[in-house]
Write an enzyme that holds these catalytic residues in place. Structure first.
Site, PDB file in Angstrom:
ATOM      1  NE  ARG A 169      -4.033  -1.987   0.394  1.00 47.21           N
ATOM      2  CZ  ARG A 169      -3.991  -3.247  -0.065  1.00 47.21           C
ATOM      3  NH1 ARG A 169      -2.974  -3.655  -0.802  1.00 47.21           N
ATOM      4  NH2 ARG A 169      -4.985  -4.070   0.179  1.00 47.21           N
ATOM      5  CB  SER A 239      -9.008  -1.690   4.218  1.00 47.22           C
ATOM      6  OG  SER A 239      -9.402  -2.892   3.635  1.00 47.22           O
ATOM      7  CD  GLU A 335      -5.714   0.878   2.617  1.00 48.15           C
ATOM      8  OE1 GLU A 335      -5.516  -0.218   3.131  1.00 48.15           O
ATOM      9  OE2 GLU A 335      -6.448   1.053   1.638  1.00 48.15           O
TER      10      GLU A 335
HETATM   11  C1  LIG Z   1     -15.455  -0.483  -1.262  1.00 48.25           C
HETATM   12  C2  LIG Z   1     -13.978  -0.221  -1.458  1.00 48.25           C
HETATM   13  C3  LIG Z   1     -13.110  -1.301  -1.601  1.00 48.25           C
HETATM   14  C4  LIG Z   1     -11.746  -1.071  -1.811  1.00 48.25           C
HETATM   15  N1  LIG Z   1     -10.930  -2.173  -1.959  1.00 48.25           N
HETATM   16  C5  LIG Z   1      -9.616  -1.988  -2.151  1.00 48.25           C
HETATM   17  C6  LIG Z   1      -8.746  -3.129  -2.331  1.00 48.25           C
HETATM   18  O1  LIG Z   1      -9.175  -4.272  -2.333  1.00 48.25           O
HETATM   19  N2  LIG Z   1      -7.434  -2.890  -2.520  1.00 48.25           N
HETATM   20  C7  LIG Z   1      -6.916  -1.615  -2.541  1.00 48.25           C
HETATM   21  O2  LIG Z   1      -5.694  -1.486  -2.716  1.00 48.25           O
HETATM   22  N3  LIG Z   1      -7.707  -0.537  -2.381  1.00 48.25           N
HETATM   23  C8  LIG Z   1      -9.033  -0.686  -2.199  1.00 48.25           C
HETATM   24  N4  LIG Z   1      -9.841   0.401  -2.018  1.00 48.25           N
HETATM   25  C9  LIG Z   1      -9.269   1.757  -2.066  1.00 48.25           C
HETATM   26  C10 LIG Z   1      -9.382   2.447  -3.454  1.00 48.25           C
HETATM   27  O3  LIG Z   1     -10.225   1.727  -4.287  1.00 48.25           O
HETATM   28  C11 LIG Z   1      -8.005   2.562  -4.121  1.00 48.25           C
HETATM   29  O4  LIG Z   1      -7.093   3.236  -3.294  1.00 48.25           O
HETATM   30  C12 LIG Z   1      -8.086   3.298  -5.461  1.00 48.25           C
HETATM   31  O5  LIG Z   1      -6.860   3.189  -6.138  1.00 48.25           O
HETATM   32  C13 LIG Z   1      -8.453   4.775  -5.295  1.00 48.25           C
HETATM   33  O6  LIG Z   1      -8.686   5.325  -6.590  1.00 48.25           O
HETATM   34  P1  LIG Z   1      -9.340   6.753  -6.759  1.00 48.25           P
HETATM   35  O7  LIG Z   1      -9.340   7.074  -8.197  1.00 48.25           O
HETATM   36  O8  LIG Z   1     -10.651   6.787  -6.084  1.00 48.25           O
HETATM   37  O9  LIG Z   1      -8.263   7.675  -6.008  1.00 48.25           O
HETATM   38  P2  LIG Z   1      -8.559   8.937  -5.070  1.00 48.25           P
HETATM   39  O10 LIG Z   1      -9.237   8.478  -3.822  1.00 48.25           O
HETATM   40  O11 LIG Z   1      -9.214   9.997  -5.845  1.00 48.25           O
HETATM   41  O12 LIG Z   1      -7.057   9.379  -4.730  1.00 48.25           O
HETATM   42  C14 LIG Z   1      -6.236   8.560  -3.917  1.00 48.25           C
HETATM   43  C15 LIG Z   1      -4.824   9.155  -3.893  1.00 48.25           C
HETATM   44  O13 LIG Z   1      -4.250   9.054  -5.191  1.00 48.25           O
HETATM   45  C16 LIG Z   1      -3.849  10.335  -5.666  1.00 48.25           C
HETATM   46  N5  LIG Z   1      -4.098  10.336  -7.103  1.00 48.25           N
HETATM   47  C17 LIG Z   1      -5.253  10.011  -7.742  1.00 48.25           C
HETATM   48  N6  LIG Z   1      -5.074  10.067  -9.072  1.00 48.25           N
HETATM   49  C18 LIG Z   1      -3.785  10.444  -9.274  1.00 48.25           C
HETATM   50  C19 LIG Z   1      -2.989  10.699 -10.439  1.00 48.25           C
HETATM   51  N7  LIG Z   1      -3.482  10.558 -11.680  1.00 48.25           N
HETATM   52  N8  LIG Z   1      -1.705  11.106 -10.269  1.00 48.25           N
HETATM   53  C20 LIG Z   1      -1.179  11.267  -9.025  1.00 48.25           C
HETATM   54  N9  LIG Z   1      -1.866  11.024  -7.901  1.00 48.25           N
HETATM   55  C21 LIG Z   1      -3.157  10.625  -8.026  1.00 48.25           C
HETATM   56  C22 LIG Z   1      -4.699  11.339  -4.903  1.00 48.25           C
HETATM   57  O14 LIG Z   1      -4.070  12.606  -4.829  1.00 48.25           O
HETATM   58  C23 LIG Z   1      -4.806  10.652  -3.554  1.00 48.25           C
HETATM   59  O15 LIG Z   1      -3.642  10.913  -2.805  1.00 48.25           O
HETATM   60  C24 LIG Z   1     -11.226   0.236  -1.836  1.00 48.25           C
HETATM   61  C25 LIG Z   1     -12.100   1.337  -1.707  1.00 48.25           C
HETATM   62  C26 LIG Z   1     -13.463   1.107  -1.522  1.00 48.25           C
HETATM   63  C27 LIG Z   1     -14.383   2.277  -1.384  1.00 48.25           C
END
Ligand SMILES: Cc1cc2nc3c(=O)[nH]c(=O)nc-3n(C[C@H](O)[C@H](O)[C@H](O)COP(=O)(O)OP(=O)(O)OC[C@H]3O[C@@H](n4cnc5c(N)ncnc54)[C@H](O)[C@@H]3O)c2cc1C
Length: 341
Positions: A169, A239, A335
């Site tokens: 992570r 998580s 996280e």
């Molecule tokens: C129901 C649920 C289940 C999940 N299960 C998992 C799992 O099994 N495994 C897991 O690893 N995660 C899981 N997650 C967490 C989440 O899905 C991941 O972290 C995902 O990658 C977040 O993507 P996002 O586009 O929503 O990012 P955001 O929440 O919008 O951003 C997250 C971070 O990434 C940065 N960021 C976003 N895009 C960019 C970019 N293009 N360039 C630079 N920085 C950027 C942001 O600034 C921020 O710091 C889960 C979340 C939920 C709600």
């Protein structure tokens, strides 16, 4: 408003920012770049005195009611498949694409490598930030390179797998938050690689004859849908705490006091503990504090019970952290990212 020679115009707007915790949030200045060329042009002449906060689908963020820092959202959605040889395919995907759409497309072509990462919410661009992982597979297992805009060099550049400093992570993009904007992600997938069926409920597939990549994806989705609350109905960020890693001696002493504690041995005399188990055993499952709650089936998932704000969620998280510290002498780490107002 910023306009470019190409005639493209990128305009910052004040707008509300949707997020999977359903927290009320308004961004004072949100820039949306519709494709990678527009994003690069905008970043090359970034019009603000501070770097942007990049937002994807906001499924891993605890947002404040107002974000003053300018935000950047990428709308780029392309995917390019390039055949390497008879077994291997390189896949380059734009940051703005939804992660699971990419997984679905790759699985649809019979490509293996992403099936265990099915149904993870969010965008392709955010996936390297925390090196998304599930069911024994992490993004870093298949990632070849990442195209970024690097504010330190004021230019775009390709970063190799090694340069990304991936860990559990974690990555350089998280460690040096604000420095990079991820524009495209390149993966190496295969028509042949063996499936990873060693974790959790997908183990049952190991018995299956003529297993296809689509069958693995379907099983992962089925298990996830049964286990994890749908953010559309029960707002959450997945998580909420990382699984803590402790030295072997501490893990052994904990086991004496708490028989049954879930532990996973790691290399180098380290042991990973299950944060969900610790929280569950401390009696938090199904509890609530103000407008925030702990999910009744998943102790690792905090939820917005309706009209919660960042403060409500963080107060509940702090109460849990305190109780885990007192009970087990373990520090839980949150996280998702906590965004400053
Ligand atoms: C129901 C649920 C289940 C999940 N299960 C998992 C799992 O099994 N495994 C897991 O690893 N995660 C899981 N997650 C967490 C989440 O899905 C991941 O972290 C995902 O990658 C977040 O993507 P996002 O586009 O929503 O990012 P955001 O929440 O919008 O951003 C997250 C971070 O990434 C940065 N960021 C976003 N895009 C960019 C970019 N293009 N360039 C630079 N920085 C950027 C942001 O600034 C921020 O710091 C889960 C979340 C939920 C709600």
């Amino acid at each position: 408003m910023t306009s470019f020679d190409s005639g493209q115009v990128v305009e910052a707007r004040t707008q509300s920012i949707a997020n999977s915790l359903a927290l009320p949030c308004t961004g004072d200045k949100v820039y949306i770049a519709e494709d990678t060329a527009a994003a690069i042009a905008l970043l090359d002449r970034w019009p603000e005195p501070v770097r942007p906060f990049v937002i994807g689908a906001c499924s891993n963020l605890i947002l404040p009611e107002r974000i003053v820092q300018p935000c950047l959202q990428l709308g780029s959605q392309d995917v390019v498949f390039e055949t390497i040889d008879s077994q291997n395919v390189r896949v380059r995907a734009d940051a703005g694409l939804l992660w699971d759409s990419l997984v679905e497309r790759c699985v649809g072509q019979g490509l293996r490598g992403l099936e265990n990462l099915s149904w993870i919410p969010g965008t392709v661009g955010a996936a390297p930030v925390q090196n998304i992982g599930a069911y024994g597979v992490e993004l870093s297992d298949v990632l070849e390179e990442v195209l970024v805009y690097d504010f330190e060099h004021a230019s775009t550049r390709c970063m190799s797998l090694q340069e990304c400093h991936f860990a559990y992570r974690d990555s350089i993009f998280k460690q040096q938050a604000g420095r990079f904007v991820i524009l495209t992600v390149t993966l190496r997938l295969s028509l042949q690689r063996p499936f990873n069926l060693e974790y959790g409920e997908i183990r049952v597939l190991a018995e299956q004859e003529r297993l296809s990549v689509g069958m693995v994806r379907d099983k992962v989705i089925q298990v996830r849908q049964a286990k994890l609350p749908d953010p559309g109905r029960i707002p959450n960020v997945g998580s909420f705490f990382k699984n803590p890693v402790v030295p072997l001696a501490q893990a052994q002493s904990l086991l004496e006091h708490f028989p049954g504690m879930i532990q996973y041995p790691l290399p180098g005399d380290q042991v990973k503990l299950a944060a969900g188990w610790l929280i569950d055993q401390a009696g938090w499952k199904g509890t609530r504090l103000a407008r925030a709650g702990v999910h009744e089936r998943q102790a690792l998932v905090l939820t917005n019970l309706g009209k919660a704000t960042q403060k409500d969620i963080l107060e509940l998280a702090e109460a849990i952290r305190r109780s885990i510290r007192e009970r087990y002498d373990i520090e839980l780490e949150i996280e998702p990212g906590i965004v400053a107002g």
